[in-house]
Design an enzyme around this catalytic site. Structure first.
Site, PDB file in Angstrom:
ATOM      1  N   ARG A  50       0.844  -1.204   0.000  1.00  0.00           N
ATOM      2  CA  ARG A  50       0.000   0.000   0.000  1.00  0.00           C
ATOM      3  C   ARG A  50       0.876   1.249   0.000  1.00  0.00           C
ATOM      4  NH1 ARG A  50      -1.458   1.710   4.594  1.00  0.00           N
ATOM      5  NH2 ARG A  50      -2.286  -0.253   5.409  1.00  0.00           N
ATOM      6  N   TYR A 103     -16.566  16.392 -15.808  1.00  0.00           N
ATOM      7  CA  TYR A 103     -16.935  14.971 -15.790  1.00  0.00           C
ATOM      8  C   TYR A 103     -17.998  14.767 -14.702  1.00  0.00           C
ATOM      9  CZ  TYR A 103     -16.443   9.971 -14.982  1.00  0.00           C
ATOM     10  OH  TYR A 103     -16.693   8.639 -14.824  1.00  0.00           O
ATOM     11  N   ASP A 176      -7.438  18.562 -14.663  1.00  0.00           N
ATOM     12  CA  ASP A 176      -7.707  17.186 -15.077  1.00  0.00           C
ATOM     13  C   ASP A 176      -7.340  17.093 -16.563  1.00  0.00           C
ATOM     14  OD1 ASP A 176      -8.914  14.881 -16.108  1.00  0.00           O
ATOM     15  OD2 ASP A 176     -10.613  14.971 -14.731  1.00  0.00           O
ATOM     16  N   LYS A 201      -8.630   5.980 -19.270  1.00  0.00           N
ATOM     17  CA  LYS A 201      -8.914   6.476 -20.615  1.00  0.00           C
ATOM     18  C   LYS A 201      -7.674   6.322 -21.501  1.00  0.00           C
ATOM     19  CE  LYS A 201     -12.592   7.338 -18.277  1.00  0.00           C
ATOM     20  NZ  LYS A 201     -12.871   8.607 -17.660  1.00  0.00           N
TER      21      LYS A 201
HETATM   22  C1  LIG Z   1     -13.363   9.081 -16.440  1.00  0.00           C
HETATM   23  C2  LIG Z   1     -12.978  10.426 -15.996  1.00  0.00           C
HETATM   24  C3  LIG Z   1     -12.732  10.693 -14.653  1.00  0.00           C
HETATM   25  C4  LIG Z   1     -12.935   9.646 -13.562  1.00  0.00           C
HETATM   26  O1  LIG Z   1     -12.022   8.624 -13.681  1.00  0.00           O
HETATM   27  P1  LIG Z   1     -12.313   7.095 -13.201  1.00  0.00           P
HETATM   28  O2  LIG Z   1     -11.060   6.391 -13.576  1.00  0.00           O
HETATM   29  O3  LIG Z   1     -13.518   6.625 -13.924  1.00  0.00           O
HETATM   30  O4  LIG Z   1     -12.536   7.170 -11.727  1.00  0.00           O
HETATM   31  C5  LIG Z   1     -12.333  11.956 -14.302  1.00  0.00           C
HETATM   32  N1  LIG Z   1     -12.175  12.928 -15.227  1.00  0.00           N
HETATM   33  C6  LIG Z   1     -12.410  12.708 -16.528  1.00  0.00           C
HETATM   34  C7  LIG Z   1     -12.215  13.812 -17.507  1.00  0.00           C
HETATM   35  C8  LIG Z   1     -12.817  11.461 -16.960  1.00  0.00           C
HETATM   36  O5  LIG Z   1     -13.064  11.256 -18.254  1.00  0.00           O
END
Ligand SMILES: *Cc1c(COP(=O)(O)O)cnc(C)c1O
Length: 386
Positions: A50, A103, A176, A201
């Site tokens: 962890r 998101y 992000d 992604k």
């Molecule tokens: C999918 C996504 C998230 C969240 O990520 P997870 O891996 O699904 O928890 C946050 N920001 C954006 C822009 C995303 O496309």
């Protein structure tokens, strides 16, 4: 090293000289704990997975290098990364500013968990206008949270200008960078304090792992987030760390093809009489095309568009596509399609959706790396069927 080279080599230098076996690919260290010789002798840098694990370390080094940051920290999901950032930088009663087109899950986390349970005040503003950010700053503002381009409307904000406000007022700026990836956009170079990713992604890119990451060059921010990652425990597993490491190796090739296909599809849709409006940063018709060209080195693989149709017809359209898989998520090699009003953004109240411009007939596609002719044929047959 240039981007493509870092994506292959940083974090995975074969160790032959000091007793290593010379693996070219980082092994998946599936151990939960690490042995030591004596109680008071330090281990070889690892104690318990962890806290740290060699496979995760390799990925964290690589992600840091790709974002031009000093530290990478890999999490169990993008939202785990986001939650740990908020837990690390804010306290109850603090205020944060966020782009109003986020998101859906990020917005749910801010509004329904941090605001409701922990009294963290959030102002959602249209960050396309820098002055809206400046106007929203209060005495207790600690953090500005941006996505650019946003999801699903591909709105953009000027990271450098907002960073200078943040710097002036001593507020943290988090971006992000899931949509653009470091291949097309480098928020730390533009003045952000930290970058957040859903590695689910593009970074992993193959729809077979859920993960997240934070990258920063700030020692203080890193120490807090690292401490809380261990304290709260939302780490990325060794296996998923290996998957994302592997994904990053082809990131540059994939992003080039995603973009090439997305541009062709955006242009095709823009010329179609059943389409009301297309949102793609690479189109000259995009109101913020100039910002896109200024702060990004490419336009990415996400395209959204409004059909001249009602909700039912829009539903029929997405269900009628054969190659585009009807699914949430994005950024993978296969093309995906979704209807934000009923899927990714259904947790946002309808009046809020309307306010940010997410109409019922809005379709979001994540353009994959298939042959473009097949993708265009599929869109054509589904549009004809409306
Ligand atoms: C999918 C996504 C998230 C969240 O990520 P997870 O891996 O699904 O928890 C946050 N920001 C954006 C822009 C995303 O496309």
């Amino acid at each position: 090293m240039k981007f493509e080279t870092k994506a292959l080599h940083v974090g995975e230098e074969p160790n032959i000289s000091d007793g290593g076996s010379g693996d070219v690919v980082s092994p998946i260290h599936l151990t939960s704990t690490f042995a030591r010789d004596k109680i008071d002798q330090p281990t070889k840098g690892y104690e318990y997975s962890r806290s740290a694990n060699p496979t995760r370390d390799a990925l964290e080094k690589r992600l840091a290098a790709l974002e031009n940051g000093k530290y990478g920290i890999a999490f169990a999901s993008g939202l785990a990364a986001t939650a740990t950032v908020i837990l690390s930088l804010l306290r109850a009663g603090d205020h944060m500013i966020a782009f109003d087109d986020l998101y859906g899950g990020t917005r749910r986390l801010f509004s329904q968990l941090f605001k409701e349970n922990f009294n963290i005040d959030v102002s959602y503003v249209d960050a396309r206008k820098v002055e809206n950010i400046a106007d929203a700053v209060k005495g207790k503002t600690r953090l500005i949270w941006l996505e650019t381009p946003t999801n699903p409307l591909l709105k953009m904000c000027d990271i450098r200008s907002i960073a200078s406000i943040a710097w002036d007022k001593k507020i943290f700026l988090a971006v992000d960078n899931t949509f653009m990836t470091p291949y097309f956009q480098l928020p730390l170079d533009l003045g952000a304090d930290l970058v957040v990713h859903s590695t689910t992604k593009y970074l992993n890119g193959h729809s077979d792992s859920v993960g997240g990451a934070v990258i920063t060059s700030d020692d203080h921010i890193h120490d807090k987030i690292r401490f809380n990652q261990n304290a709260a425990g939302a780490i990325l597993s060794p296996f998923d760390s290996y998957m994302v490491l592997r994904g990053t190796k082809t990131l540059s090739l994939r992003m080039e093809r995603h973009q090439q296909n997305a541009m062709a599809i955006a242009k095709y849709l823009e010329g179609h009489d059943k389409v009301e409006q297309v949102f793609y940063p690479g189109l000259e018709s995009h109101p913020q095309h100039q910002i896109a060209k200024k702060q990004m080195s490419g336009f990415g693989g996400m395209v959204s568009f409004e059909l001249k149709a009602d909700l039912n017809q829009a539903r029929g359209f997405v269900e009628g596509l054969r190659l585009f898989t009807l699914a949430e998520s994005l950024g993978c090699v296969e093309s995906l399609v979704e209807l934000p009003a009923l899927m990714t953004h259904s947790s946002i109240p309808p009046e809020e959706r309307k306010k940010t411009g997410i109409k019922d007939s809005l379709i979001r596609i994540s353009v994959g790396i298939e042959n473009i002719d097949d993708l265009l044929d599929d869109l054509e047959q589904a549009l004809n069927a409306i």
